[in-house]
Design a protein around this motif. Structure first.
Motif, mmCIF file in Angstrom:
data_model
loop_
_atom_site.group_PDB
_atom_site.id
_atom_site.type_symbol
_atom_site.label_atom_id
_atom_site.label_comp_id
_atom_site.label_asym_id
_atom_site.label_seq_id
_atom_site.Cartn_x
_atom_site.Cartn_y
_atom_site.Cartn_z
ATOM 1 N N GLU A 31 31.708 2.277 -1.728
ATOM 2 C CA GLU A 31 32.355 1.302 -1.078
ATOM 3 C C GLU A 31 33.597 0.975 -1.676
ATOM 4 O O GLU A 31 34.349 0.753 -1.579
ATOM 5 N N CYS A 35 37.388 0.614 0.286
ATOM 6 C CA CYS A 35 37.891 -0.330 -0.338
ATOM 7 C C CYS A 35 39.504 -0.559 -0.571
ATOM 8 O O CYS A 35 40.724 -0.904 0.107
ATOM 9 N N SER A 41 38.241 -5.282 2.862
ATOM 10 C CA SER A 41 37.167 -5.962 2.096
ATOM 11 C C SER A 41 35.967 -5.048 1.756
ATOM 12 O O SER A 41 35.463 -4.002 3.243
ATOM 13 N N ARG A 42 35.133 -5.559 1.365
ATOM 14 C CA ARG A 42 33.749 -5.047 1.302
ATOM 15 C C ARG A 42 33.030 -4.673 2.725
ATOM 16 O O ARG A 42 32.421 -4.008 3.008
ATOM 17 N N VAL A 45 34.154 -2.452 4.927
ATOM 18 C CA VAL A 45 33.457 -1.214 5.077
ATOM 19 C C VAL A 45 31.821 -1.460 5.123
ATOM 20 O O VAL A 45 31.773 0.171 5.636
#
Length: 234
Positions: A31, A35, A41-42, A45
């Motif tokens: 992740e 990103c 942003s996480r 994702v």
């Protein structure tokens, strides 16, 4: 209008799977890496990955990451299922190529398999079952023409032989024999694989009301298809 960022990430991963940059069992980028790559942003994702998991493309393991799922079509060994349904359940598009559908006389080998006399009238079909246009299984089937006279008139691009047989005669018994084989040159060509590709060959005989009605050879590349069974021991 540009697609949402999470859809771009999702499509990027799907492209990698379909182009076989990522194989079944491979771990995809983390992740954090995604990103950074897409400057998102996480949460963005994570949404893309959640959808890919829900659609069966990925498997997520806590603490280990996300891995490409094994999407080989799985057929239960102890049941008779329609391959078109199996393919659809995997989220793929089913199609079929009918290579041969003809009435002929049974030779000795086929006569033995169907319990008929040599020279008896049978139907012989040869069909390539496909998932998203990729050959998945080569079905060669021999049918007792006396008991199923309508078999030779069917359009097997619209329904599978399995579906037709289930509709017109109640199947009461079956026999399965599985072996690992290499395809012949002709079979390899129809399946679009090399002649040294390991394949699964399922021999299937089916009975209706005590009479043998069909004998089929179902040949599939081992990398695209698998068989499973589950039996209660209680």
């Amino acid at each position: 209008m540009a697609p949402a960022l999470y859809l771009q990430i999702k499509q990027h991963i799907l492209d990698g799977i379909r182009e076989r940059r990522y194989q079944a069992g491979d771990r995809i980028p983390t992740e954090a890496a995604l990103c950074e790559q897409f400057t998102v942003s996480r949460m963005t994702v994570n949404k893309a990955l959640r959808e890919l998991v829900a659609e069966g493309w990925l498997v997520r393991t806590a603490g280990s990451g996300s891995f490409v799922a094994d999407r080989r079509t799985e057929s239960p060994l102890l049941a008779i299922r329609n391959i078109a349904d199996e393919i659809a359940e995997r989220g793929s598009q089913y199609s079929a190529r009918v290579i041969r559908l003809q009435r002929q006389a049974a030779d000795e080998k086929v006569a033995v398999q169907l319990g008929l006399r040599v020279g008896a009238a049978i139907f012989h079909s040869l069909i390539v079952h496909q998932a998203d246009g990729e050959p998945l299984q080569l079905e060669e089937r021999f049918v007792d023409a006396e008991r199923l006279p309508g078999y030779g008139e069917q359009d097997f691009t619209q329904q599978t032989p399995n579906r037709y047989l289930m509709d017109v005669c109640p199947l009461s018994e079956m026999e399965h024999v599985v072996e690992a084989v290499l395809p012949s040159a002709g079979e390899a060509g129809l399946l679009q694989v090399r002649v040294d590709t390991p394949c699964l060959l399922l021999h299937r005989r089916t009975w209706s009301e005590g009479y043998l009605v069909s004998y089929a050879r179902l040949l599939s590349p081992g990398s695209r298809y698998k068989l499973s069974s589950k039996t209660s021991l209680s």
